[in-house]
Design a protein around this motif. Structure first.
Motif, PDB file in Angstrom:
ATOM      1  N   GLU A   1       0.831  -1.204   0.000  1.00 42.92           N
ATOM      2  CA  GLU A   1       0.000   0.000   0.000  1.00 42.92           C
ATOM      3  C   GLU A   1       0.870   1.260   0.000  1.00 42.92           C
ATOM      4  O   GLU A   1       0.359   2.369   0.083  1.00 42.92           O
ATOM      5  N   GLY A   2       2.197   1.071  -0.080  1.00 42.95           N
ATOM      6  CA  GLY A   2       3.112   2.201   0.043  1.00 42.95           C
ATOM      7  C   GLY A   2       3.823   2.546  -1.251  1.00 42.95           C
ATOM      8  O   GLY A   2       3.426   2.138  -2.354  1.00 42.95           O
ATOM      9  N   GLU A   3       4.921   3.289  -1.097  1.00 45.20           N
ATOM     10  CA  GLU A   3       5.645   3.827  -2.236  1.00 45.20           C
ATOM     11  C   GLU A   3       6.326   2.764  -3.082  1.00 45.20           C
ATOM     12  O   GLU A   3       6.619   2.977  -4.254  1.00 45.20           O
ATOM     13  N   LEU A   4       6.622   1.615  -2.480  1.00 48.88           N
ATOM     14  CA  LEU A   4       7.314   0.567  -3.233  1.00 48.88           C
ATOM     15  C   LEU A   4       6.387  -0.210  -4.164  1.00 48.88           C
ATOM     16  O   LEU A   4       6.859  -0.976  -4.996  1.00 48.88           O
ATOM     17  N   HIS A   5       5.084  -0.009  -4.029  1.00 46.97           N
ATOM     18  CA  HIS A   5       4.130  -0.790  -4.818  1.00 46.97           C
ATOM     19  C   HIS A   5       4.426  -0.652  -6.314  1.00 46.97           C
ATOM     20  O   HIS A   5       4.562   0.450  -6.847  1.00 46.97           O
ATOM     21  N   GLY A   6       4.541  -1.794  -6.981  1.00 45.99           N
ATOM     22  CA  GLY A   6       4.730  -1.801  -8.423  1.00 45.99           C
ATOM     23  C   GLY A   6       6.164  -1.733  -8.888  1.00 45.99           C
ATOM     24  O   GLY A   6       6.448  -1.958 -10.067  1.00 45.99           O
ATOM     25  N   HIS A   7       7.075  -1.402  -7.980  1.00 41.32           N
ATOM     26  CA  HIS A   7       8.478  -1.344  -8.385  1.00 41.32           C
ATOM     27  C   HIS A   7       9.031  -2.761  -8.564  1.00 41.32           C
ATOM     28  O   HIS A   7       8.771  -3.654  -7.750  1.00 41.32           O
ATOM     29  N   ALA A   8       9.814  -2.964  -9.619  1.00 40.84           N
ATOM     30  CA  ALA A   8      10.480  -4.243  -9.845  1.00 40.84           C
ATOM     31  C   ALA A   8      11.835  -4.228  -9.156  1.00 40.84           C
ATOM     32  O   ALA A   8      12.556  -3.231  -9.196  1.00 40.84           O
ATOM     33  N   VAL A   9      12.181  -5.347  -8.535  1.00 41.80           N
ATOM     34  CA  VAL A   9      13.455  -5.438  -7.827  1.00 41.80           C
ATOM     35  C   VAL A   9      14.614  -5.105  -8.766  1.00 41.80           C
ATOM     36  O   VAL A   9      15.540  -4.367  -8.413  1.00 41.80           O
ATOM     37  N   GLY A  10      14.570  -5.640  -9.975  1.00 40.37           N
ATOM     38  CA  GLY A  10      15.646  -5.395 -10.919  1.00 40.37           C
ATOM     39  C   GLY A  10      15.808  -3.939 -11.291  1.00 40.37           C
ATOM     40  O   GLY A  10      16.933  -3.456 -11.503  1.00 40.37           O
ATOM     41  N   ASN A  11      14.697  -3.216 -11.378  1.00 38.68           N
ATOM     42  CA  ASN A  11      14.786  -1.787 -11.674  1.00 38.68           C
ATOM     43  C   ASN A  11      15.569  -1.050 -10.591  1.00 38.68           C
ATOM     44  O   ASN A  11      16.422  -0.204 -10.880  1.00 38.68           O
ATOM     45  N   LEU A  12      15.277  -1.364  -9.340  1.00 38.97           N
ATOM     46  CA  LEU A  12      15.957  -0.710  -8.229  1.00 38.97           C
ATOM     47  C   LEU A  12      17.433  -1.090  -8.184  1.00 38.97           C
ATOM     48  O   LEU A  12      18.304  -0.253  -7.906  1.00 38.97           O
ATOM     49  N   LEU A  13      17.722  -2.354  -8.473  1.00 36.12           N
ATOM     50  CA  LEU A  13      19.114  -2.815  -8.482  1.00 36.12           C
ATOM     51  C   LEU A  13      19.910  -2.100  -9.571  1.00 36.12           C
ATOM     52  O   LEU A  13      21.034  -1.634  -9.334  1.00 36.12           O
ATOM     53  N   ILE A  14      19.352  -2.005 -10.747  1.00 41.52           N
ATOM     54  CA  ILE A  14      20.039  -1.346 -11.857  1.00 41.52           C
ATOM     55  C   ILE A  14      20.299   0.124 -11.540  1.00 41.52           C
ATOM     56  O   ILE A  14      21.415   0.633 -11.723  1.00 41.52           O
ATOM     57  N   VAL A  15      19.289   0.816 -11.048  1.00 42.51           N
ATOM     58  CA  VAL A  15      19.446   2.240 -10.760  1.00 42.51           C
ATOM     59  C   VAL A  15      20.447   2.461  -9.630  1.00 42.51           C
ATOM     60  O   VAL A  15      21.228   3.422  -9.649  1.00 42.51           O
ATOM     61  N   ALA A  16      20.460   1.574  -8.645  1.00 44.64           N
ATOM     62  CA  ALA A  16      21.441   1.692  -7.559  1.00 44.64           C
ATOM     63  C   ALA A  16      22.866   1.613  -8.106  1.00 44.64           C
ATOM     64  O   ALA A  16      23.748   2.403  -7.726  1.00 44.64           O
ATOM     65  N   LEU A  17      23.106   0.671  -9.005  1.00 41.88           N
ATOM     66  CA  LEU A  17      24.439   0.552  -9.601  1.00 41.88           C
ATOM     67  C   LEU A  17      24.768   1.758 -10.478  1.00 41.88           C
ATOM     68  O   LEU A  17      25.922   2.206 -10.530  1.00 41.88           O
ATOM     69  N   TRP A  18      23.790   2.290 -11.166  1.00 44.75           N
ATOM     70  CA  TRP A  18      24.039   3.511 -11.944  1.00 44.75           C
ATOM     71  C   TRP A  18      24.475   4.664 -11.049  1.00 44.75           C
ATOM     72  O   TRP A  18      25.386   5.414 -11.398  1.00 44.75           O
ATOM     73  N   GLU A  19      23.829   4.796  -9.898  1.00 49.44           N
ATOM     74  CA  GLU A  19      24.208   5.876  -8.995  1.00 49.44           C
ATOM     75  C   GLU A  19      25.601   5.644  -8.408  1.00 49.44           C
ATOM     76  O   GLU A  19      26.386   6.588  -8.255  1.00 49.44           O
ATOM     77  N   LEU A  20      25.923   4.411  -8.075  1.00 51.07           N
ATOM     78  CA  LEU A  20      27.227   4.106  -7.476  1.00 51.07           C
ATOM     79  C   LEU A  20      28.364   4.242  -8.487  1.00 51.07           C
ATOM     80  O   LEU A  20      29.441   4.752  -8.158  1.00 51.07           O
ATOM     81  N   LEU A  21      28.130   3.807  -9.719  1.00 53.72           N
ATOM     82  CA  LEU A  21      29.197   3.770 -10.720  1.00 53.72           C
ATOM     83  C   LEU A  21      29.197   4.979 -11.646  1.00 53.72           C
ATOM     84  O   LEU A  21      30.191   5.233 -12.333  1.00 53.72           O
ATOM     85  N   ASP A  22      28.081   5.693 -11.684  1.00 49.46           N
ATOM     86  CA  ASP A  22      27.935   6.849 -12.580  1.00 49.46           C
ATOM     87  C   ASP A  22      28.233   6.465 -14.033  1.00 49.46           C
ATOM     88  O   ASP A  22      28.840   7.222 -14.780  1.00 49.46           O
ATOM     89  N   ASP A  23      27.805   5.270 -14.407  1.00 45.99           N
ATOM     90  CA  ASP A  23      28.063   4.760 -15.756  1.00 45.99           C
ATOM     91  C   ASP A  23      26.997   3.720 -16.079  1.00 45.99           C
ATOM     92  O   ASP A  23      27.043   2.594 -15.576  1.00 45.99           O
ATOM     93  N   PRO A  24      26.010   4.066 -16.932  1.00 42.89           N
ATOM     94  CA  PRO A  24      24.918   3.128 -17.222  1.00 42.89           C
ATOM     95  C   PRO A  24      25.387   1.790 -17.785  1.00 42.89           C
ATOM     96  O   PRO A  24      24.871   0.741 -17.418  1.00 42.89           O
ATOM     97  N   VAL A  25      26.360   1.812 -18.679  1.00 40.27           N
ATOM     98  CA  VAL A  25      26.825   0.570 -19.296  1.00 40.27           C
ATOM     99  C   VAL A  25      27.515  -0.315 -18.270  1.00 40.27           C
ATOM    100  O   VAL A  25      27.266  -1.524 -18.189  1.00 40.27           O
ATOM    101  N   ALA A  26      28.392   0.288 -17.447  1.00 41.28           N
ATOM    102  CA  ALA A  26      29.077  -0.486 -16.408  1.00 41.28           C
ATOM    103  C   ALA A  26      28.075  -1.082 -15.429  1.00 41.28           C
ATOM    104  O   ALA A  26      28.216  -2.234 -14.994  1.00 41.28           O
ATOM    105  N   GLY A  27      27.032  -0.315 -15.078  1.00 42.11           N
ATOM    106  CA  GLY A  27      26.019  -0.825 -14.165  1.00 42.11           C
ATOM    107  C   GLY A  27      25.299  -2.027 -14.731  1.00 42.11           C
ATOM    108  O   GLY A  27      25.079  -3.035 -14.038  1.00 42.11           O
TER     109      GLY A  27
END
Length: 305
Positions: free
Chosen positions: A80-106
């Motif tokens: 019933e909260g903000e996480l509803h509908g989010h895919a685990v993989g989407n969050l994992l990918i975006v986390a790596l993009w933020e950490l690496l600052d490189d979409p391809v490397a992520g």
């Protein structure tokens, strides 16, 4: 081997391709503006990760590791909260993009974690929007956004991108230039397949590559996009959006072919030949069977030029 597309269509082709070729590179559309991807795109300013996630899941192996991680990255939270509908993989990918600052490397890191049988790349380095010219009751209008284009009640006539000349992912351009085969489709024609032909650097690479080109046609019209389209109409629209592009093979299931002669003429006008083969799932649903499709693709790829 380079496969273009997005969503369920690209998932089908990658699920087949990983079974028959040693190295697969998926080049994925980055126009999604709905659901979890759209929320992350608007909130964080990132590329929409959903189609990229699905491509990675499709490249997972059939062993326990591959099956498990494929299910994990595809899993969506229900709450019933903000996480509803989010895919685990989407969050994992975006986390790596933020950490690496490189979409391809992520994406490469996620691929390593999943044991993916290939590489997944975005078609462009920035998020894009799709604008479609739509006809409804004799009136032409412009609809913007992938979700709006896919769900329009009118008939889509053509598409363009915003920005009109997005920078292509350099690794995707290099992959096309080095490929032996390039596969377009299946998938939502106007929102998953044709956008790749509108990215200038990518389109140039597609025209110049020495790779052979295969177009895999859909099993059913896409509601809101290609209602009423014949198999040959799909090829006509492809030609209109990429006039100089030739193809070597067009693959179609006999169930989607109305007038075979007309389809053969359309294929020949693009410089190719028609291959008819049963690649649909046996349950009657409009989806490709990965093993049937893999078998047919294997035969095509083994043929001499």
């Amino acid at each position: 081997m380079v496969a273009f597309g997005g969503g369920h269509g690209l998932y089908a082709s990658l699920s087949a391709l990983r079974r028959v070729v040693g190295k697969v590179t998926a080049v994925v559309t980055v126009a999604d503006d709905g659901g979890s991807s759209g929320r992350l795109r608007r909130e964080l300013g990132v590329l929409p990760p959903g189609d990229l996630r699905m491509a990675l899941a499709a490249l997972c192996g059939d062993d326990e590791w591959g099956r498990t991680w494929s299910e994990v990255v595809q899993h969506r939270f229900r709450s019933e909260g903000e996480l509803h509908g989010h895919a685990v993989g989407n969050l994992l990918i975006v986390a790596l993009w933020e950490l690496l600052d490189d979409p391809v490397a992520g994406l490469d890191w996620v691929g390593r974690l999943l044991g993916a049988h290939g590489r997944v790349l975005p078609m462009a380095s920035v998020p894009i929007d799709i604008e479609a010219e739509v006809e409804l009751d004799g009136v032409l209008s412009v609809v913007r956004g992938q979700v709006a284009c896919a769900g329009t009640p009118g008939n889509v006539r053509s598409i363009s991108l915003v920005p009109a000349d997005p920078p292509a992912c350099p690794e995707a351009v290099a992959a096309v230039r080095d490929a032996d085969w390039v596969v377009l489709g299946p998938g939502s024609w106007f929102t998953s397949v044709l956008p790749h032909l509108m990215v200038p650097e990518l389109a140039e690479a597609l025209h110049r590559t020495a790779a052979r080109r295969l177009v895999a046609l859909n099993l059913a019209p896409q509601p809101g996009e290609t209602d009423g389209f014949s198999a040959e109409k799909h090829l006509q629209v492809l030609h209109e959006h990429a006039p100089g592009l030739t193809v070597d093979v067009v693959l179609a299931d006999p169930g989607v072919v109305g007038e075979r002669g007309e389809l053969e003429k359309a294929v020949e006008s693009l410089g190719g030949r028609l291959v008819l083969a049963e690649v649909a799932a046996s349950d009657g649903s409009p989806r490709h069977d990965a093993r049937r499709l893999a078998s047919v693709l294997d035969e095509i790829f083994r043929e001499k030029r």
